[in-house]
Design a protein around this motif. Structure first.
Motif, PDB file in Angstrom:
ATOM      1  N   VAL A 164       0.869  -1.542  -0.012  1.00  0.00           N
ATOM      2  CA  VAL A 164       0.010   0.064   0.004  1.00  0.00           C
ATOM      3  C   VAL A 164       0.988   1.290   0.103  1.00  0.00           C
ATOM      4  CG1 VAL A 164      -1.675   1.402   1.430  1.00  0.00           C
ATOM      5  CG2 VAL A 164      -1.935  -0.878   1.231  1.00  0.00           C
ATOM      6  N   ASN A 165       0.640   2.121  -1.097  1.00  0.00           N
ATOM      7  CA  ASN A 165       1.284   3.183  -1.226  1.00  0.00           C
ATOM      8  C   ASN A 165       0.283   4.635  -0.749  1.00  0.00           C
ATOM      9  OD1 ASN A 165       1.900   5.686  -3.231  1.00  0.00           O
ATOM     10  ND2 ASN A 165       3.992   4.901  -2.376  1.00  0.00           N
ATOM     11  N   ALA A 166       0.614   5.508   0.107  1.00  0.00           N
ATOM     12  CA  ALA A 166      -0.356   6.744   0.433  1.00  0.00           C
ATOM     13  C   ALA A 166      -0.730   7.422  -0.899  1.00  0.00           C
ATOM     14  CB  ALA A 166       0.234   7.556   1.346  1.00  0.00           C
ATOM     15  N   ASP A 167       0.271   7.490  -1.699  1.00  0.00           N
ATOM     16  CA  ASP A 167      -0.260   8.573  -2.994  1.00  0.00           C
ATOM     17  C   ASP A 167      -1.032   7.730  -3.721  1.00  0.00           C
ATOM     18  OD1 ASP A 167       1.238  10.579  -1.920  1.00  0.00           O
ATOM     19  OD2 ASP A 167       3.287  10.008  -3.063  1.00  0.00           O
ATOM     20  N   ALA A 168      -0.945   6.430  -3.935  1.00  0.00           N
ATOM     21  CA  ALA A 168      -1.636   5.674  -4.996  1.00  0.00           C
ATOM     22  C   ALA A 168      -3.037   5.660  -4.565  1.00  0.00           C
ATOM     23  CB  ALA A 168      -0.827   4.287  -5.307  1.00  0.00           C
ATOM     24  N   THR A 169      -3.346   5.228  -3.193  1.00  0.00           N
ATOM     25  CA  THR A 169      -4.442   5.236  -2.428  1.00  0.00           C
ATOM     26  C   THR A 169      -5.214   6.444  -2.516  1.00  0.00           C
ATOM     27  OG1 THR A 169      -3.700   3.605  -0.800  1.00  0.00           O
ATOM     28  CG2 THR A 169      -5.592   4.785  -0.333  1.00  0.00           C
ATOM     29  N   LYS A 170      -4.616   7.393  -2.128  1.00  0.00           N
ATOM     30  CA  LYS A 170      -5.269   8.802  -2.374  1.00  0.00           C
ATOM     31  C   LYS A 170      -5.775   9.143  -3.859  1.00  0.00           C
ATOM     32  CE  LYS A 170      -5.007  13.674  -0.755  1.00  0.00           C
ATOM     33  NZ  LYS A 170      -5.336  14.453  -2.012  1.00  0.00           N
ATOM     34  N   TYR A 190      -4.564   7.057   4.300  1.00  0.00           N
ATOM     35  CA  TYR A 190      -4.096   6.691   2.937  1.00  0.00           C
ATOM     36  C   TYR A 190      -2.741   5.475   2.938  1.00  0.00           C
ATOM     37  CZ  TYR A 190      -7.082  10.398   1.670  1.00  0.00           C
ATOM     38  OH  TYR A 190      -8.197  11.497   1.368  1.00  0.00           O
ATOM     39  N   TYR A 191      -2.045   5.746   4.006  1.00  0.00           N
ATOM     40  CA  TYR A 191      -0.826   4.874   4.062  1.00  0.00           C
ATOM     41  C   TYR A 191      -1.176   3.476   4.078  1.00  0.00           C
ATOM     42  CZ  TYR A 191       3.652   2.996   5.915  1.00  0.00           C
ATOM     43  OH  TYR A 191       4.747   2.522   5.978  1.00  0.00           O
ATOM     44  N   VAL A 192      -2.061   3.409   5.058  1.00  0.00           N
ATOM     45  CA  VAL A 192      -2.632   1.834   5.201  1.00  0.00           C
ATOM     46  C   VAL A 192      -4.115   1.685   4.461  1.00  0.00           C
ATOM     47  CG1 VAL A 192      -1.377   1.492   7.071  1.00  0.00           C
ATOM     48  CG2 VAL A 192      -3.727   2.254   7.265  1.00  0.00           C
ATOM     49  N   GLY A 193      -4.096   2.302   3.317  1.00  0.00           N
ATOM     50  CA  GLY A 193      -5.482   2.187   2.512  1.00  0.00           C
ATOM     51  C   GLY A 193      -6.790   2.245   3.088  1.00  0.00           C
ATOM     52  N   ARG A 194      -7.035   3.124   4.173  1.00  0.00           N
ATOM     53  CA  ARG A 194      -8.097   3.245   4.885  1.00  0.00           C
ATOM     54  C   ARG A 194      -8.879   4.590   4.715  1.00  0.00           C
ATOM     55  NH1 ARG A 194      -7.554  -0.324  10.335  1.00  0.00           N
ATOM     56  NH2 ARG A 194      -7.025  -2.315   9.323  1.00  0.00           N
ATOM     57  N   ILE A 195     -10.102   5.020   4.576  1.00  0.00           N
ATOM     58  CA  ILE A 195     -10.751   6.095   4.170  1.00  0.00           C
ATOM     59  C   ILE A 195     -12.169   6.151   4.989  1.00  0.00           C
ATOM     60  CG2 ILE A 195     -11.402   8.052   2.566  1.00  0.00           C
ATOM     61  CD1 ILE A 195      -9.135   5.286   1.116  1.00  0.00           C
ATOM     62  N   TYR A 196     -12.236   7.403   5.612  1.00  0.00           N
ATOM     63  CA  TYR A 196     -13.612   7.450   6.264  1.00  0.00           C
ATOM     64  C   TYR A 196     -14.170   8.700   5.734  1.00  0.00           C
ATOM     65  CZ  TYR A 196     -17.357   8.408   9.515  1.00  0.00           C
ATOM     66  OH  TYR A 196     -18.491   8.609  10.181  1.00  0.00           O
ATOM     67  N   PHE A 197     -15.628   8.796   5.048  1.00  0.00           N
ATOM     68  CA  PHE A 197     -16.155   9.728   4.688  1.00  0.00           C
ATOM     69  C   PHE A 197     -17.542   9.863   4.864  1.00  0.00           C
ATOM     70  CE2 PHE A 197     -16.406   7.162   0.996  1.00  0.00           C
ATOM     71  CZ  PHE A 197     -17.568   7.191   0.565  1.00  0.00           C
ATOM     72  N   THR A 198     -18.603  10.983   4.945  1.00  0.00           N
ATOM     73  CA  THR A 198     -19.889  11.122   5.279  1.00  0.00           C
ATOM     74  C   THR A 198     -20.402  11.703   4.097  1.00  0.00           C
ATOM     75  OG1 THR A 198     -19.325  13.033   6.543  1.00  0.00           O
ATOM     76  CG2 THR A 198     -19.653  11.022   7.598  1.00  0.00           C
ATOM     77  N   THR A 199     -21.681  11.535   3.639  1.00  0.00           N
ATOM     78  CA  THR A 199     -22.289  12.440   2.601  1.00  0.00           C
ATOM     79  C   THR A 199     -23.498  13.174   3.292  1.00  0.00           C
ATOM     80  OG1 THR A 199     -23.645  10.522   2.345  1.00  0.00           O
ATOM     81  CG2 THR A 199     -21.765  10.569   0.862  1.00  0.00           C
ATOM     82  N   MET A 200     -23.986  13.878   2.379  1.00  0.00           N
ATOM     83  CA  MET A 200     -25.106  14.982   2.999  1.00  0.00           C
ATOM     84  C   MET A 200     -26.178  14.446   3.307  1.00  0.00           C
ATOM     85  SD  MET A 200     -24.052  18.084   2.424  1.00  0.00           S
ATOM     86  CE  MET A 200     -25.370  19.190   2.275  1.00  0.00           C
TER      87      MET A 200
END
Length: 254
Positions: free
Chosen positions: A86-92, A138-148
């Motif tokens: 996992v690469n932070a730039d590639a994940t992002k 992003y370094y470990v391939g995890r993202i949290y987000f919320t929507t409207m």
């Protein structure tokens, strides 16, 4: 005595009087109604909450399915090799290209998004802690987000590769990309109960196949039922609901 039209004689003492309930009768009736309402209201409310949950779950499933198809159409096929670190730039870059544009004004959060900054906010059906840290890294391939609309999505793109010494002691761990991406969908975001199978459900996204599946889709029905039970984690509950025709049947651990 005066008769009119062959009818019964008039009784002036009854004129103007109407039959009614006594106070005791009214109170008894209200008491009975209160008992009936108290007995039926939890069932009605529970049924409503189940239907509302299923409707929201269907919506999330549809959003994910449409996202995968549209992202592939716009950007071409996407696939991570499980041998890739996992690469932070590639994940992002992947997230911003294949995920971000296909949601309703999403807000990416770093950590501490749940009350009091809890990193392990999700619970199993039995309300014990579910060992999953909610943090965008992003370094470990995890993202949290919320929507409207208040829905929260937590993406996990990785798995851990461990290295052990001759004595069985772990000496290193490396984050590798997974062939599919797990997505934890919290239907009402940070609001409680944050319990798997109640308002948190898990899906798997396969960008290389253009499909979305409920987590546990490839398990037997017995395995799914075991997971989606009071003694299980609840991670297969979306699979159970879908397998049961988008219903929460009597054996569902609600």
């Amino acid at each position: 005595m005066n008769y009119r039209g062959g009818g019964a004689p008039e009784n002036s003492s009854l004129r103007g009087k109407k039959a009614g309930f006594t106070l005791a009768e009214v109170l008894i009736t209200l008491g009975i109604l209160g008992v009936v309402i108290a007995m039926t209201l939890p069932t009605v409310v529970g049924k409503y909450k189940k239907q509302a949950t299923i409707s929201q779950l269907k919506k999330a499933y549809t959003v994910l399915s449409q996202m995968v198809l549209q992202a592939q159409e716009d950007n071409g096929g996407a696939y991570f090799s499980t041998s890739d670190t996992v690469n932070a730039d590639a994940t992002k870059k992947f997230f911003e290209q294949y995920w971000l544009p296909y949601f309703n004004n999403p807000t990416v959060s770093k950590s501490g998004v749940y009350p009091y900054g809890i990193n392990y906010p999700f619970k199993k059906i039995n309300k014990s802690v579910y060992n999953l840290a909610i943090v965008t890294s992003y370094y470990v391939g995890r993202i949290y987000f919320t929507t409207m609309d208040g829905t929260a999505y937590y993406i996990n793109m990785m798995w851990w590769e461990y290295e052990y010494d001759d004595d069985g002691n772990k000496i290193s761990e490396t984050a590798k990309y997974s062939s599919s991406q797990s997505v934890y969908v919290d239907l009402n975001g940070i609001k409680p109960p944050n319990i798997l199978g109640k308002d948190v459900f898990v899906f798997q996204v396969f960008f290389d196949k253009n499909i979305v599946r409920p987590y546990g889709y490839d398990k037997t029905q017995a395995e799914i039922n075991s997971s989606c039970s009071l003694s299980g984690t609840g991670t297969y509950c979306a699979a159970k609901i879908i397998n049961d025709g988008w219903e929460m049947k009597k054996d569902y651990p609600w």
